[in-house]
Design an enzyme around this catalytic site. Structure first.
Site, PDB file in Angstrom:
ATOM      1  N   LYS A  55       7.160  -4.715  10.639  1.00 42.65           N
ATOM      2  CA  LYS A  55       7.304  -5.598  11.805  1.00 42.65           C
ATOM      3  C   LYS A  55       8.756  -5.670  12.284  1.00 42.65           C
ATOM      4  CE  LYS A  55       5.509  -8.731   9.311  1.00 42.65           C
ATOM      5  NZ  LYS A  55       4.517  -9.060   8.257  1.00 42.65           N
ATOM      6  N   PHE A  96      14.267   2.062   1.631  1.00 43.73           N
ATOM      7  CA  PHE A  96      14.756   2.642   0.374  1.00 43.73           C
ATOM      8  C   PHE A  96      14.162   1.902  -0.819  1.00 43.73           C
ATOM      9  CE2 PHE A  96      17.759   3.183  -3.036  1.00 43.73           C
ATOM     10  CZ  PHE A  96      18.478   2.019  -3.249  1.00 43.73           C
ATOM     11  N   ASP A 101      10.154   1.288  -5.158  1.00 49.36           N
ATOM     12  CA  ASP A 101       9.259   0.307  -5.794  1.00 49.36           C
ATOM     13  C   ASP A 101       7.851   0.871  -5.920  1.00 49.36           C
ATOM     14  OD1 ASP A 101      10.410  -2.977  -4.585  1.00 49.36           O
ATOM     15  OD2 ASP A 101      11.355  -1.450  -5.828  1.00 49.36           O
ATOM     16  N   ASP A 105       5.841   1.099  -9.314  1.00 54.93           N
ATOM     17  CA  ASP A 105       4.619   0.300  -9.456  1.00 54.93           C
ATOM     18  C   ASP A 105       3.367   1.167  -9.469  1.00 54.93           C
ATOM     19  OD1 ASP A 105       5.697  -2.537  -7.379  1.00 54.93           O
ATOM     20  OD2 ASP A 105       6.112  -2.001  -9.461  1.00 54.93           O
ATOM     21  N   ARG A 110       0.720   1.594   1.445  1.00 58.46           N
ATOM     22  CA  ARG A 110       1.777   0.742   1.977  1.00 58.46           C
ATOM     23  C   ARG A 110       1.586   0.712   3.487  1.00 58.46           C
ATOM     24  NH1 ARG A 110       5.630  -2.819   0.532  1.00 58.46           N
ATOM     25  NH2 ARG A 110       5.975  -1.662  -1.392  1.00 58.46           N
ATOM     26  N   ASP A 172      12.255  -8.001 -12.713  1.00 56.97           N
ATOM     27  CA  ASP A 172      10.813  -8.002 -12.476  1.00 56.97           C
ATOM     28  C   ASP A 172      10.123  -6.991 -13.390  1.00 56.97           C
ATOM     29  OD1 ASP A 172       8.756  -7.471  -9.472  1.00 56.97           O
ATOM     30  OD2 ASP A 172       8.367  -8.560 -11.325  1.00 56.97           O
ATOM     31  N   LYS A 198      15.420 -10.387  -6.043  1.00 51.74           N
ATOM     32  CA  LYS A 198      14.688  -9.208  -5.588  1.00 51.74           C
ATOM     33  C   LYS A 198      14.417  -9.233  -4.087  1.00 51.74           C
ATOM     34  CE  LYS A 198      10.579  -6.481  -6.389  1.00 51.74           C
ATOM     35  NZ  LYS A 198       9.314  -6.295  -7.097  1.00 51.74           N
ATOM     36  N   PHE A 236       9.658 -18.390   0.886  1.00 52.80           N
ATOM     37  CA  PHE A 236       8.914 -17.310   1.530  1.00 52.80           C
ATOM     38  C   PHE A 236       8.132 -16.501   0.501  1.00 52.80           C
ATOM     39  CE2 PHE A 236       8.173 -14.118   4.791  1.00 52.80           C
ATOM     40  CZ  PHE A 236       8.154 -12.917   4.111  1.00 52.80           C
ATOM     41  N   ASP A 240       4.166 -15.795  -0.237  1.00 50.79           N
ATOM     42  CA  ASP A 240       3.588 -14.466  -0.450  1.00 50.79           C
ATOM     43  C   ASP A 240       2.672 -14.470  -1.663  1.00 50.79           C
ATOM     44  OD1 ASP A 240       5.143 -11.236  -0.053  1.00 50.79           O
ATOM     45  OD2 ASP A 240       4.355 -12.592   1.481  1.00 50.79           O
ATOM     46  N   ASP A 241       3.147 -15.108  -2.737  1.00 54.96           N
ATOM     47  CA  ASP A 241       2.345 -15.176  -3.968  1.00 54.96           C
ATOM     48  C   ASP A 241       1.043 -15.939  -3.697  1.00 54.96           C
ATOM     49  OD1 ASP A 241       5.030 -15.568  -6.488  1.00 54.96           O
ATOM     50  OD2 ASP A 241       4.489 -13.910  -5.162  1.00 54.96           O
TER      51      ASP A 241
END
Lengths: 350, 355
Positions: A55, A96, A101, A105, A110, A172, A198, A236, A240-241
């Site tokens: 966005k 980047f 990530d 992960d 994505r 993390d 992070k 924020f 998200d969580d």
């Protein structure tokens, strides 16, 4: 009408998109490297694939913040270019981080497309592509800001925020690794630290810090602003969580998997704090498993503990504290910048 | 005696420079582990401590030490002051950190097994692809070190720009290597001298040869824009160094070079295969097309036999002599005697090496 030409909302986006093309073209003809046709095509595709598609809220907020700091509705052409360029540097930085990530992960998609390292022919070359994306930031900054009195400050800012973000990512990774052995390692302090480093610095502090430097400010005088933005970024990430579990997949654009992925999510941390022994056992036995039945047991426990209400209370209290801290700032322009950020995220659903 | 003590204490001779260099590593590492920009947990401190020792130490530190050596020569002194020693060693360590970052990531992308006689970092249990982020941490440490010790120096921005540009060139060279190998696996004739030269120039020569001397020049107060000829010579030297590496991978004594070379198996764009392709007749090319890039020892042996048939050892030795002569001529055309001495020092460390 002239004012419209130089940067009302829609026009800012149009200018932002044009400047991306200028920057990418400059990178593809960088005199510091002798490109082959194959390498130029590779980078062209790699940059479009990874830098575009989001966005661009972080990038655009540099322009918005700079306008508010200047107290202007319109920016000059040069000012627009410099603000958009710094905005794109932040988008490049995020690209980047996300490329790397996703590799670490072992993610699959994505923004609705396969992760870059999943694309045929790419694989782990994506690790070097991530490095190229990071180096593009230095090339862009040198080309357009060398000679500006705040050039060294920009370099230091991007370097420090990158360091904090990579350190937060390390936290993390090793926390998840430790947590997979002992879920009680997940607590509010660890969660706060991970999200602060992070995400909050590069997503919230960096755009405003860029705007402040463009305005000729010394960042050493804005420790309070940094703290407020980091707090906002933490809020924020808690959102998200929450949305990962409770958000409408149609809205948030993905199906959340924090429970399956053994994430140190704010929700599981809250659950651990509130659960009795039998409820904790349900968490220990079901958290981090792919089995939909296990996921459902965790979600049922979240409902049982009324975590939606806990989140609403947290959100209300965070908002009040942030507003109070913002209104304690001496500069009205800075207050406007911070409120603009806060109102973009307060009670969001995606 | 005071003079002698000062000499010893301040780093005369190779051995004392190495000692000072090692001590400064410990100091820099400690600073990284106490960086106020991040709130470390015990687990993260232990992780980074181990990660640094594993990846930054273990090499010969030739690149790092050459900053100190070059700086002494440029200043025309045998002894540096304590502060000068510290700054030169610190820039030397920044180069070692930079190399560590590249090697950690290269090993992941090459799916390598060992590095310097131990498993690659990403092969260590519990590490895996966390090594990708560890590589990024290593890179960020350079910026932290530079900010801490060089901010306020008039050449601070120049150092940052230098490291950034060399990193960009190196990453771009690595990308060229990765996609060239990918293309070459489909069509070996894509490997040629121009491509090989470009890969080694960007991937290795800038950070291994140019960067140490450029750091010393900045410490000496020079403007790097006045030293383009020096840069060109060092890049040429770095290219020659990498050709030696390619040669030693196949013809070097494994006891000496410390590893068993696998460029043939790994489908590398090596100087040897490029030379072979240039010199081979059609039937010899067929042997290359059918056997290059295969792990089968019989295939590897066929490639090596062809290299012998084409007398590539002699071709290499001729290349080495010609490179040396050209480099010496270019070096002696430099107006500064100190710079000549620096460049000859580099050249003589690598000329006719066998490991």
């Amino acid at each position: 009408m002239a004012a419209g030409g130089n940067g009302a909302g829609g026009d800012t986006r149009a200018a932002f998109a044009r400047i991306y093309k200028t920057l990418k073209e400059e990178l593809l003809t960088d005199p510091a490297f002798e490109f082959t046709e194959e390498s130029r095509q590779w980078i062209d595709r790699m940059v479009d694939y990874n830098v575009l598609g989001g966005k661009c809220n972080r990038g655009l907020s540099v322009v918005d913040s700079y306008k508010l700091l200047k107290g202007a509705d319109a920016l000059g052409e040069e000012e627009t270019f410099l603000a958009c360029t710094l905005g794109w540097c932040i988008e490049w930085l995020q690209a980047f981080f996300l490329v790397l990530d996703d590799i670490m992960d072992d993610s699959h998609t994505r923004r609705g497309q396969p992760c870059w390292f999943r694309v045929p022919q790419v694989g782990l070359i994506a690790a070097n592509d991530g490095i190229i994306l990071r180096n593009h930031i230095s090339r862009i900054l040198r080309r357009h800001f060398k000679g500006k009195p705040y050039y060294a400050d920009l370099l230091d800012l991007f370097n420090e925020v990158e360091f904090k973000t990579a350190s937060g990512q390390l936290l993390d990774l090793i926390t998840t690794h430790e947590g997979e052995k002992d879920l009680t390692k997940y607590n509010i302090t660890v969660h706060g630290r991970i999200v602060q480093y992070k995400t909050a610095y590069y997503s919230f502090y960096l755009p405003v810090a860029c705007a402040l430097l463009l305005s000729g400010e010394n960042l050493d005088n804005y420790g309070d602003v940094e703290n407020i933005l980091v707090e906002m970024g933490t809020y924020f990430q808690v959102q998200d969580d929450y949305l990962d579990c409770y958000g409408d997949p149609e809205f948030i654009g993905k199906i959340g998997t924090d429970i399956e992925d053994y994430k140190c999510s704010w929700l599981v941390v809250q659950a651990l704090e509130r659960a009795d022994e039998s409820q904790k056992r349900i968490l220990f036995e079901n958290y981090g498993k792919k089995d939909p039945a296990c996921v459902a047991k965790v979600k049922n426990l979240y409902k049982e503990l009324d975590l939606e209400a806990v989140f609403q209370e947290y959100e209300n209290e965070s908002y009040k504290k942030l507003i109070a801290d913002i209104e304690a700032q001496p500069s009205i322009a800075v207050q406007k910048v911070l409120k603009s950020f806060l109102h973009k995220i307060y009670k969001r659903q995606k």
